[in-house]
Design a protein around this motif. Structure first.
Motif, PDB file in Angstrom:
ATOM      1  N   ASN A 181       0.815  -1.217   0.000  1.00 38.71           N
ATOM      2  CA  ASN A 181       0.000   0.000   0.000  1.00 38.71           C
ATOM      3  C   ASN A 181       0.852   1.271   0.000  1.00 38.71           C
ATOM      4  O   ASN A 181       0.324   2.364  -0.229  1.00 38.71           O
ATOM      5  N   GLY A 197      -7.691  -9.389   8.820  1.00 38.79           N
ATOM      6  CA  GLY A 197      -7.781  -8.055   8.241  1.00 38.79           C
ATOM      7  C   GLY A 197      -7.933  -6.949   9.247  1.00 38.79           C
ATOM      8  O   GLY A 197      -8.560  -5.918   8.957  1.00 38.79           O
ATOM      9  N   GLU A 227      -4.198   3.299   8.957  1.00 37.51           N
ATOM     10  CA  GLU A 227      -5.339   2.448   8.638  1.00 37.51           C
ATOM     11  C   GLU A 227      -5.285   2.061   7.163  1.00 37.51           C
ATOM     12  O   GLU A 227      -5.578   0.919   6.788  1.00 37.51           O
ATOM     13  N   ARG A 228      -4.912   3.028   6.318  1.00 40.13           N
ATOM     14  CA  ARG A 228      -4.759   2.736   4.893  1.00 40.13           C
ATOM     15  C   ARG A 228      -3.552   1.845   4.648  1.00 40.13           C
ATOM     16  O   ARG A 228      -3.620   0.864   3.889  1.00 40.13           O
ATOM     17  N   LYS A 252      -3.905  -2.034   5.560  1.00 40.09           N
ATOM     18  CA  LYS A 252      -4.958  -2.847   4.960  1.00 40.09           C
ATOM     19  C   LYS A 252      -4.341  -4.007   4.179  1.00 40.09           C
ATOM     20  O   LYS A 252      -3.300  -3.883   3.559  1.00 40.09           O
TER      21      LYS A 252
END
Length: 384
Positions: free
Chosen positions: A319, A354, A371-372, A375
């Motif tokens: 990410n 998750g 949080e992003r 993931k």
């Protein structure tokens, strides 16, 4: 705007920005000074980075230095054995961590050619009963930091490596008459697991154990240890185990993921949390152990290669939009693993459900951006 301190990762709206790189923030001068040992490598310092900076970073991370020039400048490439490298490292820990002598000063000592004399002077200011065992050892091995004829040559280094290999070879039943060339050839022909066990014996018989930068750190379960003291304890238990079993027994137990059973069969009590999980299958270990290795070791080249490992998918590195985000995420995981209450298997469970962000946030304060970053695609949908 709420940001997080680059040292303690505490979010705050009252942080001050680093005047060097203008990219990171700190909540106090104390945090900034504490983090400088690491941050100097990512900042724009007013002076060139030197090998003493690499040495200080190694001390901070409690890992032997691996930068070649640092090893050369500070005697590690002449210490020959793992035991002597450990003692030399302990000497520098005393200077940098306990006496709070900055890297800049140590570099100055080396450049002026007075490193040995200044080390003696620094330790002489401590009461004799409080100097520990590293300084007396150093007094007998001062040549490691000199360029005198006593310093070890490349041939001596090769001889010492041969000694380590022959020691393990003879201990495991090899013939005393086998030449170094014959021994190396025989080891090269061993199955992979047996070669790994032989290399492990070389370390154990030299009174050492795998560190996080070593390829054997995960396969033999040292990744499950909470700290270096526990790693040393596990190393001593292994040293006791190999005196009570044959090499073939040990290799069979390793290949069949029965090392912990072998400890019990030989009457050796082992109390290392999660060791059983780490030893379940060295070819199928949970990715959380690779994550831990990546998070705590310092070799930037290895770190970049490690991001391509399976844990990068499981723990959110895919990410990250740039290297800055990768380093920030790595730092959060490193902070997690350094906590006394860190439970890698609980983190693994959070990952497969998750919920990495929710789990880590329950233990420490986190900026919302994680949080992003944290993931992942789990839990995977059921396949009918």
């Amino acid at each position: 705007m709420v940001r997080e301190c680059n040292a303690c990762i505490e979010p705050s709206s009252k942080l001050k920005r680093c005047s060097g790189c203008h990219k990171v923030w700190y909540c106090s001068i104390t945090c900034q000074k504490s983090d400088w040992v690491r941050h100097i490598f990512a900042c724009k310092p007013r002076r060139p980075i030197n090998t003493a900076d690499h040495l200080a970073l190694a001390v901070r991370n409690d890992l032997l230095p691996h930068d070649p020039q640092t090893c050369k400048d500070y005697g590690f490439d002449r210490a020959l054995t793992a035991e002597n490298n450990s003692k030399l490292f302990g000497l520098y820990i005393g200077l940098i961590e306990r006496m709070d002598i900055p890297a800049k000063t140590i570099n100055d000592w080396r450049v002026r050619g007075v490193l040995v004399e200044e080390i003696k002077a620094a330790y002489s200011q401590i009461p004799a009963q409080s100097r520990g065992g590293y300084f007396p050892w150093f007094l007998q091995n001062q040549h490691l930091l000199t360029t005198s004829p006593q310093a070890a040559t490349d041939s001596q280094l090769n001889d010492e490596r041969d000694i380590m290999i022959r020691r393990a070879w003879h201990f495991t039943g090899g013939a005393e008459t086998d030449s170094p060339e014959d021994i190396r050839t025989s080891i090269a022909r061993m199955p992979r697991d047996k070669r790994m066990c032989h290399l492990f014996y070389e370390l154990l018989l030299s009174k050492w154990y795998p560190a996080p930068f070593h390829s054997l750190w995960i396969p033999f379960g040292f990744c499950s240890c909470a700290n270096e003291a526990e790693e040393m304890c596990l190393g001593r238990l292994y040293q006791g185990l190999i005196t009570k079993c044959t090499f073939d027994e040990f290799c069979d137990a390793f290949s069949s993921a029965r090392i912990l059973n072998l400890f019990h069969e030989k009457g050796i009590s082992v109390n290392v949390r999660n060791l059983g999980d780490a030893l379940q299958g060295h070819n199928t270990n949970k990715s959380v152990w690779s994550l831990k290795q990546f998070a705590i070791r310092t070799d930037e080249e290895n770190a970049k290669a490690a991001v391509r490992s399976p844990f990068a998918f499981d723990y959110g590195f895919m990410n990250c939009r740039n290297d800055s985000e990768k380093q920030a995420l790595k730092k959060v995981y490193r902070t997690f693993f350094e906590r006394r209450d860190a439970d890698p298997l609980a983190l693994h469970d959070a990952a497969i459900h998750g919920n990495i962000f929710g789990y880590i946030r329950s233990l420490m304060k986190l900026n919302a951006k994680y949080e992003r970053l944290m993931k992942n695609p789990y839990p995977l949908p059921d396949v009918e």
